[in-house]
Scaffold this motif. Sequence first.
Motif, short mmCIF file in Angstrom:
data_model
loop_
_atom_site.label_atom_id
_atom_site.label_comp_id
_atom_site.label_asym_id
_atom_site.label_seq_id
_atom_site.Cartn_x
_atom_site.Cartn_y
_atom_site.Cartn_z
N SER A 131 0.80 -1.23 0.00
CA SER A 131 0.00 0.00 0.00
C SER A 131 0.83 1.27 0.00
N SER A 132 2.14 1.15 0.11
CA SER A 132 3.01 2.32 0.19
C SER A 132 3.61 2.64 -1.18
N ASP A 133 3.49 3.88 -1.60
CA ASP A 133 4.17 4.30 -2.84
C ASP A 133 5.68 4.20 -2.65
N VAL A 134 6.14 4.59 -1.48
CA VAL A 134 7.53 4.42 -1.08
C VAL A 134 7.52 3.97 0.37
N VAL A 135 8.41 3.04 0.72
CA VAL A 135 8.57 2.58 2.10
C VAL A 135 9.83 3.20 2.69
N VAL A 136 9.71 3.81 3.87
CA VAL A 136 10.89 4.23 4.63
C VAL A 136 11.02 3.29 5.82
N ALA A 137 12.16 2.65 5.93
CA ALA A 137 12.39 1.73 7.05
C ALA A 137 13.35 2.36 8.04
N CYS A 138 12.83 2.67 9.22
CA CYS A 138 13.69 3.07 10.33
C CYS A 138 14.25 1.80 10.96
N ARG A 139 15.17 1.98 11.90
CA ARG A 139 15.80 0.82 12.50
C ARG A 139 14.75 -0.07 13.17
N GLY A 140 14.85 -1.38 12.98
CA GLY A 140 13.86 -2.28 13.54
C GLY A 140 14.40 -3.69 13.64
N GLY A 141 13.53 -4.60 13.98
CA GLY A 141 13.90 -6.00 14.14
C GLY A 141 13.45 -6.82 12.95
N ALA A 142 13.15 -8.07 13.23
CA ALA A 142 12.81 -9.00 12.15
C ALA A 142 11.54 -8.58 11.41
N GLY A 143 10.57 -8.01 12.13
CA GLY A 143 9.35 -7.57 11.47
C GLY A 143 9.63 -6.50 10.41
N THR A 144 10.48 -5.57 10.77
CA THR A 144 10.83 -4.50 9.82
C THR A 144 11.60 -5.06 8.63
N VAL A 145 12.50 -6.00 8.90
CA VAL A 145 13.23 -6.64 7.80
C VAL A 145 12.24 -7.31 6.84
N SER A 146 11.22 -7.96 7.39
CA SER A 146 10.25 -8.63 6.50
C SER A 146 9.51 -7.61 5.64
N GLU A 147 9.23 -6.44 6.19
CA GLU A 147 8.53 -5.42 5.40
C GLU A 147 9.41 -4.88 4.28
N VAL A 148 10.69 -4.66 4.58
CA VAL A 148 11.62 -4.23 3.54
C VAL A 148 11.69 -5.29 2.44
N ALA A 149 11.81 -6.54 2.84
CA ALA A 149 11.94 -7.63 1.86
C ALA A 149 10.69 -7.73 0.98
#
Lengths: 170, 170, 170, 170
Positions: B99-117
């Motif tokens: 749903s994001s036109d662009v994703v910005v990933a701040c520092r995070g754990g495994a959940g954030t890594v999954s979103e980037v991937a």
Amino acid sequence: MATTPTRVVIGVMGGGSADAAQEAKAYHLGRLIAKRGWVLLNGGRSAGIMEASARGAFEAGGLTVGVLPDADRRHLSPYIQIPILTGMGSARNYVNALSSDVVVACRGGAGTVSEVALALKHGRPVVLLDFDLSPVFPFYLDSGRLRWVATAEEAVIAIEAFLSAASPAA
Amino acid sequence: MATTPTRVVIGVMGGGSADAAQEAKAYHLGRLIAKRGWVLLNGGRSAGIMEASARGAFEAGGLTVGVLPDADRRHLSPYIQIPILTGMGSARNYVNALSSDVVVACRGGAGTVSEVALALKHGRPVVLLDFDLSPVFPFYLDSGRLRWVATAEEAVIAIEAFLSAASPAA
Amino acid sequence: MATTPTRVVIGVMGGGSADAAQEAKAYHLGRLIAKRGWVLLNGGRSAGIMEASARGAFEAGGLTVGVLPDADRRHLSPYIQIPILTGMGSARNYVNALSSDVVVACRGGAGTVSEVALALKHGRPVVLLDFDLSPVFPFYLDSGRLRWVATAEEAVIAIEAFLSAASPAA
Amino acid sequence: MATTPTRVVIGVMGGGSADAAQEAKAYHLGRLIAKRGWVLLNGGRSAGIMEASARGAFEAGGLTVGVLPDADRRHLSPYIQIPILTGMGSARNYVNALSSDVVVACRGGAGTVSEVALALKHGRPVVLLDFDLSPVFPFYLDSGRLRWVATAEEAVIAIEAFLSAASPAA
């Protein structure tokens, strides 16, 4: 903070193909939802009840959220301001049901029936707008969580009754 | 109609627990996103990067959408205006990405890594804000779909570059 | 009843496109999983690591479950006995992670990284088979929930260690 | 290879609470499904129609797959051999519908109605076992995709008719 900024979200469900009379009702319902200051949430596609209700809300100055089954915007209604792309097919029907403070179901097919069923199962009140599912859900009719109305104006009255009955902490 | 009313949606991902410096960056990023007129979308909970970015956007007059893993509002951030209740746990990470036109990933754990991937896999550009995942995704760094920045201001510049490169019909 | 009939399920993740050496490892791993009496679960498609691991398990007499992103069987591997059609795209990666007692990740792209991340986030142990993600997940390496191995035989030893450490009531 | 090893999967849906007569029918249906060599798929929990149908199939030597709404095994029926943990609440109803070659719906509540609706919408044939939803889905009754039967034996005859009518390449 004194008050939460969380908006009231009204889900409008219904068939991807609908006749002109049904679309007119959905358009009018969308307008009334927008004028009350509620957010309109629907399935987001450019077809049938989805398109008509989004157009009604948008043209009356409301905010429109479309929860799409798709992973892209090819079928997105031009009247949706915030597309939520689920990429999950009809699993998004569950998201539609959960995210609505009240669900209004216009006439539809099996997809719409699934949304009504999921909403009722998970405690969301449902207004049936000129759509007769009463034989299926007698329990919910008796409990008052499911109501049938004939017009968009009556739907709004039913929504208001459900909203004022809801716990503010729900 | 001449133009589509569809809003630009910027996803901000990051840990449910974050230190004060990370939260300050996320708050500032939320403010900048709102000031650009973009919608902020995040995971919706009242914790860490989610809370900080939503508060920043809300306090700057922006519109905030929270896509929650939950089926109810118990963990909802008070700065989220439109809660999308998925009831799907971490399967909602896929919805956030799409749903994001662009994703910005701040520092995070495994959940954030999954979103980037998931964002990269499905063609959404990703800005890493002070979060180093470069060893994992060399292909996407090389292709330009993944960029690393140090500050919220740089993140906005990267977002603008991605948005202007995107096909308007995407 | 005295004992539960619930089978041990080993998830094998990895790229939809893989080189011959990687496919050979996945095929061999599938064989070893079947010979141990474990159920092999993967992404179900007829490609890369999915096809190779399913073929290995099937040809060694094992039971194979494929959790597909699709709503139909067009891309189903012929070596999958039980297709689970999710129709949910990459949201099925979450199902793969949760349904595996242990996840083995062969070399893959962003989709595989998302499965490793989701498995770790939700407490499933992960074996990296000739796939180096150690820079991303130092916390899980330290905690012992993530292990790197070079061969299919070593993967099986790591799986057995994880299974014997697991609480039987998990 | 000459033939696909893909198994026939029959979904059995129905209420988490059911009376003794309904549970007896579900148990008997589970037995008949196992004796035909079909895999039984249901919602996986240790309650009502789910427990009864899994026990019937398991005790008759069949293979049982449970697609749970949960992210863990706390509510898992002891008669399920292969648990698929979706962690997606009622979104798993969509997975149940899609993964079944034929769906049999025993008497149930709103959750069961949603599974029937989703199955019909996505082209899966449905057998209603002593569960009257005919007023809701007249279109599907007319098209022959939905049939009502009174007993487990009749359900098996209806399943066989649907299976033999299905395209082998479906």
